[in-house]
Write a protein that holds these residues in place. Structure first.
Motif, PDB file in Angstrom:
ATOM      1  N   ALA A   1       0.829  -1.225   0.000  1.00 52.97           N
ATOM      2  CA  ALA A   1       0.000   0.000   0.000  1.00 52.97           C
ATOM      3  C   ALA A   1       0.853   1.260   0.000  1.00 52.97           C
ATOM      4  CB  ALA A   1      -0.933  -0.004   1.213  1.00 52.97           C
ATOM      5  N   ASP A   2       1.913   1.284   0.797  1.00 52.80           N
ATOM      6  CA  ASP A   2       2.758   2.485   0.865  1.00 52.80           C
ATOM      7  C   ASP A   2       4.160   2.081   1.316  1.00 52.80           C
ATOM      8  OD1 ASP A   2       3.356   5.300   0.774  1.00 52.80           O
ATOM      9  OD2 ASP A   2       3.322   5.273   2.965  1.00 52.80           O
ATOM     10  N   ALA A   3       5.047   1.921   0.340  1.00 56.15           N
ATOM     11  CA  ALA A   3       6.395   1.408   0.624  1.00 56.15           C
ATOM     12  C   ALA A   3       7.165   2.343   1.566  1.00 56.15           C
ATOM     13  CB  ALA A   3       7.155   1.217  -0.684  1.00 56.15           C
ATOM     14  N   GLU A   4       6.904   3.666   1.467  1.00 57.42           N
ATOM     15  CA  GLU A   4       7.668   4.632   2.272  1.00 57.42           C
ATOM     16  C   GLU A   4       7.408   4.431   3.771  1.00 57.42           C
ATOM     17  OE1 GLU A   4       6.203   5.256  -0.485  1.00 57.42           O
ATOM     18  OE2 GLU A   4       7.460   6.538  -1.752  1.00 57.42           O
ATOM     19  N   SER A   5       6.110   4.425   4.160  1.00 54.09           N
ATOM     20  CA  SER A   5       5.837   4.273   5.602  1.00 54.09           C
ATOM     21  C   SER A   5       6.175   2.851   6.051  1.00 54.09           C
ATOM     22  CB  SER A   5       4.386   4.641   5.944  1.00 54.09           C
ATOM     23  OG  SER A   5       3.481   3.951   5.123  1.00 54.09           O
ATOM     24  N   HIS A   6       6.006   1.859   5.160  1.00 49.74           N
ATOM     25  CA  HIS A   6       6.367   0.484   5.507  1.00 49.74           C
ATOM     26  C   HIS A   6       7.862   0.398   5.855  1.00 49.74           C
ATOM     27  CE1 HIS A   6       8.068  -3.468   4.351  1.00 49.74           C
ATOM     28  NE2 HIS A   6       7.041  -3.924   5.037  1.00 49.74           N
ATOM     29  N   ALA A   7       8.699   1.095   5.069  1.00 49.69           N
ATOM     30  CA  ALA A   7      10.146   1.045   5.320  1.00 49.69           C
ATOM     31  C   ALA A   7      10.462   1.625   6.696  1.00 49.69           C
ATOM     32  CB  ALA A   7      10.888   1.818   4.225  1.00 49.69           C
TER      33      ALA A   7
END
Ligand SMILES: Cc1cc2nc3c(=O)[nH]c(=O)nc-3n(C[C@H](O)[C@H](O)[C@H](O)COP(=O)(O)OP(=O)(O)OC[C@H]3O[C@@H](n4cnc5c(N)ncnc54)[C@H](O)[C@@H]3O)c2cc1C
Length: 378
Positions: A57-63
């Protein structure tokens, strides 16, 4: 589109992030009654599957989330002073405050307006000024109360009491600990969520709670009492309070999930007992599901209808499993004569979502030990 969101918890902010990323022209405002650093609770838990959903869904916040979390694969059951470990369960924990800070930063980066220290007392007038009103305002939702004739909620206060603490004793894995004293049976659900702190939730039935006299004990005296109950487990560490209070779990369901331009998500819409995984996971996955409905459908009414039709069966299945798990803990007293390995087996299979074959795949050594003990008695 103009979107107003009540509640800057995981559900509200995550929907804002996904929507603003895909539709930068949307005007999205999140109204949150608390300040950016106020929070209740300690760590939140995610399964490996939830993390994969967050990455997609959202790689940035997942990272950022995965940089900050603590991972483990064991469930430990402590009973009669023995610890049984069951491996092959992928989970991770992160501090709730840290998760909220990550989501706040991501909202700001994308241009979502976050209005902290802003209470929404009148949901009706807010909804008149926007295209979509998202009620992500938590378990005591104002929107659900104000529009109860539309949402038709059912609220079920369960009999067990529980209290949410932290501790600097580190529990490396999801640890379920059972201790008995003259008052009755106490269960602790604990897991570390950073390098120094674990969540430590204590749960007991009404009778145990009354026998222990908690209604007359201060916050400090309650902690002293429970530190004695769990002395062998806490290893000299204190229980840490963060506005911690005994509460009855509130099981929330709603017959209708939306009307006109209003929709609920997260704890406002449904709750699932904490013993089966956190409400945070469901809140984030609701946000993903709702976002995807808007991507698929042309107009608001169709998207909200699709959200209710597709997400409701998923939540109902989850709530049914959580209900079995909750009932197990409400009846924990009746399992206390089981041996540690038997108790561990009943616990692992309590919700009906994991069976003998699953456990054999996840941890053959555990099943071999279980068979040896149960088989030797037959
Ligand atoms: C005391 C307590 C401790 C908890 N601790 C944990 C924990 O350690 N781990 C865990 O996994 N889960 C914990 N939970 C459960 C978890 O908080 C929820 O399941 C999850 O946060 C649901 O996300 P949400 O976004 O739907 O709601 P919430 O996170 O509850 O967010 C709702 C937000 O809406 C705001 N709000 C409500 N009404 C209004 C209004 N009228 N105007 C403006 N703002 C409003 C609230 O301040 C809140 O920030 C805890 C719950 C409680 C009650």
């Amino acid at each position: 589109m103009r979107i107003d969101i009540i509640g800057g918890g995981p559900a509200g902010m995550y929907f804002a992030i996904l929507r603003k990323k895909a539709n930068p022209a949307d005007e999205i405002t999140v109204y949150e009654r608390n300040g950016p650093d106020d929070t209740f609770g300690w760590g939140v838990v995610f399964s490996g599957k939830t993390l994969r959903n967050l990455r997609a869904a959202d790689a940035e916040s997942h990272a950022e989330i995965t940089r900050a979390f603590e991972a483990w694969d064991n469930v430990d059951v402590v009973h009669h002073d023995s610890k049984i470990s069951i491996h092959g369960n992928s989970f991770s924990g992160i501090a709730r405050l840290q998760l909220l800070k990550i989501l706040q930063r991501r909202c700001e980066q994308l241009g979502v307006e976050l209005r902290f220290n802003t209470e929404v007392p009148d949901v009706d007038s807010l909804r008149a000024g926007c295209d979509l009103l998202l009620a992500a305002d938590g378990v005591n939702s104002t929107a659900r109360k104000q529009f109860s004739d539309q949402f038709l909620p059912s609220l079920d206060f369960r009999p067990n009491r529980y209290i949410w603490y932290g501790t600097n004793r580190l529990f490396h894995g999801l640890t379920l600990t059972f201790r008995e004293n003259a008052a009755g049976v106490f269960a602790a659900h604990s897991y570390k969520f950073n390098q120094t702190t674990s969540t430590f939730i204590v749960e007991c039935d009404e009778q145990t709670w009354a026998n222990a006299g908690f209604s007359a004990l201060s916050d400090a005296d309650t902690r002293v009492y429970l530190e004695k109950v769990f002395a062998k487990d806490l290893d000299g560490q204190r229980l840490l309070s963060n506005n911690s209070k005994w509460i009855n779990f509130l099981l929330v369901k709603n017959e209708k999930w939306h009307f006109e331009n209003v929709v609920m998500i997260g704890d406002a819409l449904h709750t699932a007992h904490f013993s089966i995984g956190s409400g945070t996971k469901l809140a984030l996955e609701d946000a993903i599901a709702l976002f995807e409905c808007f991507e698929r459908k042309e107009n608001i009414a169709a998207a909200l209808q699709e959200f209710e039709e597709t997400r409701k069966p998923v939540i109902e299945e989850y709530q049914a499993a959580a209900y079995e798990s909750m009932r197990w803990f409400e009846n924990a007293r009746q399992y206390m004569n089981q041996s540690p390995i038997e108790l561990a087996y009943t616990l692992m299979t309590r919700s009906g979502r994991v069976n003998y074959e699953d456990l054999q795949k996840r941890d053959p050594a555990f099943i071999a030990e279980y068979e040896t003990e149960v088989g030797s008695r037959q």
